[in-house]
Scaffold this active site. Structure first.
Site, short mmCIF file in Angstrom:
data_model
loop_
_atom_site.label_atom_id
_atom_site.label_comp_id
_atom_site.label_asym_id
_atom_site.label_seq_id
_atom_site.Cartn_x
_atom_site.Cartn_y
_atom_site.Cartn_z
N CYS A 1 0.84 -1.19 0.00
CA CYS A 1 0.00 0.00 0.00
C CYS A 1 0.89 1.26 0.00
CB CYS A 1 -0.94 -0.07 1.20
SG CYS A 1 -2.32 1.07 1.20
N THR A 2 0.59 2.20 0.88
CA THR A 2 1.34 3.45 0.91
C THR A 2 2.71 3.33 1.55
OG1 THR A 2 0.14 4.05 2.93
CG2 THR A 2 -0.70 4.93 0.85
#
Length: 326
Positions: free
Chosen positions: A108-109
């Site tokens: 993800c981030t």
């Protein structure tokens, strides 16, 4: 693994991390270590007490380690990445230990932290779809691929939003231990979509519960998948002109009539392949595809695999996780 030391997986967390970004890959690697004994050791590390973005505290295995035997470095994502980007100690540790690791990955981030550490310059990468613009703005030297489940560029792997970290971890297990082990882990985690990296990160249910103004038409489609379901036929059933029907159907259902019919047929065929012993050709005819080739193309569009492979994955007898084999 006979004669081989377990591969060391170090999963990096911080305050505000997304729980699934941590738990998903962790469970994949630990399940793989059950299927193939001593294949991995997994450590969850941070230099601070960690509260997830959902409000659950995490117990760390230890602080950020200072050693050179990390096989796979995994950096998780989550809302807390906004503050973590300014944690110079964390960023420096990631930068230094990425150089010591055989491969570097993010969920993800977490890719933003790899970018902050300078590890993505000149590389292709992905992240959660809501953060692709931020990644492009902060790290202009990165070629951002916004609609991929995961991206591999050399020894750096980045995954998209949240649950795609499991797809990435399964791909890593497949690279290390082979496809059969990765598929077995996926089955025991009840995680069908061992999605290839090139597949879109958007993957919703195939067919939602019928609703809206055209509920009766949707229900009729689901009950008559082997029938002629062209737009003009459905429009006649709804007592509308084909053009008006197509416009209203898309507004109400969110799909064109043709796309809805294909999804419904794939869902019916998917269930039939698991529940019955009929051949692929028979299932294709019963579900309205006409030919096995037409069904194969539809399966690849909707699920990323063909009918035969889908059946093989989920009808195959597997070893229980916990009963290790080598």
């Amino acid at each position: 693994m006979d004669g081989m030391a377990p591969r060391s997986v170090v999963l990096v967390a911080y305050s505000g991390v997304q729980l699934l970004d941590v738990a998903g890959p962790l469970e994949v690697f630990r399940a793989a270590a059950d299927v193939v004994a001593d294949s991995y050791t997994v450590e969850l590390v941070a230099n601070e007490p960690v509260m997830t973005s959902g409000g659950l505290p995490l117990t760390m295995d230890g602080p950020l380690p200072d050693r050179a035997d990390i096989d796979t470095l995994v950096v998780a994502g989550g809302p807390g990445v906004r503050q973590a980007l300014f944690d110079e100690r964390l960023v420096a540790w990631i930068r230094t230990n990425a150089q010591r690791s055989r491969r570097v990955t993010s969920v993800c981030t977490g890719s933003l932290l790899l970018g902050r550490a300078g590890l993505l310059d000149g590389r292709r990468a992905t992240t959660h779809w809501v953060a692709t613009g931020t990644m492009s703005e902060l790290f202009p030297k990165v070629s951002v691929e916004s609609d991929q489940v995961f991206v591999r560029d050399g020894n750096v792997w980045t995954s998209a939003g949240v649950t795609t970290g499991m797809d990435l971890a399964l791909a890593l297990v497949e690279e290390d231990l082979g496809r059969d082990v990765a598929l077995e882990v996926a089955r025991w985690l009840v995680w069908f979509v061992h999605r290839p990296g090139g597949q879109t990160q958007f993957s919703g249910p195939l067919v939602d519960e019928p609703s809206g103004l055209l509920r009766e038409v949707q229900e009729w489609v689901l009950a008559n998948l082997g029938a002629d379901l062209r737009v003009d036929v459905l429009a006649e059933h709804a007592h509308m002109s084909p053009r008006n029907f197509a416009r209203i159907f898309r507004r109400e259902v969110g799909l064109t009539p043709g796309a809805y019919v294909e999804r419904a047929r794939v869902e019916a065929a998917r269930r039939a392949l698991l529940d019955r012993s009929d051949g692929v050709e028979t299932v294709a005819a019963r579900c309205g595809f006409g030919t096995a080739e037409t069904m194969r193309r539809a399966f690849h569009r909707q699920l990323g695999v063909g009918p035969a492979e889908y059946r093989q994955r989920f009808r195959r007898t597997a070893h229980p996780v916990g009963a290790a084999n080598t």
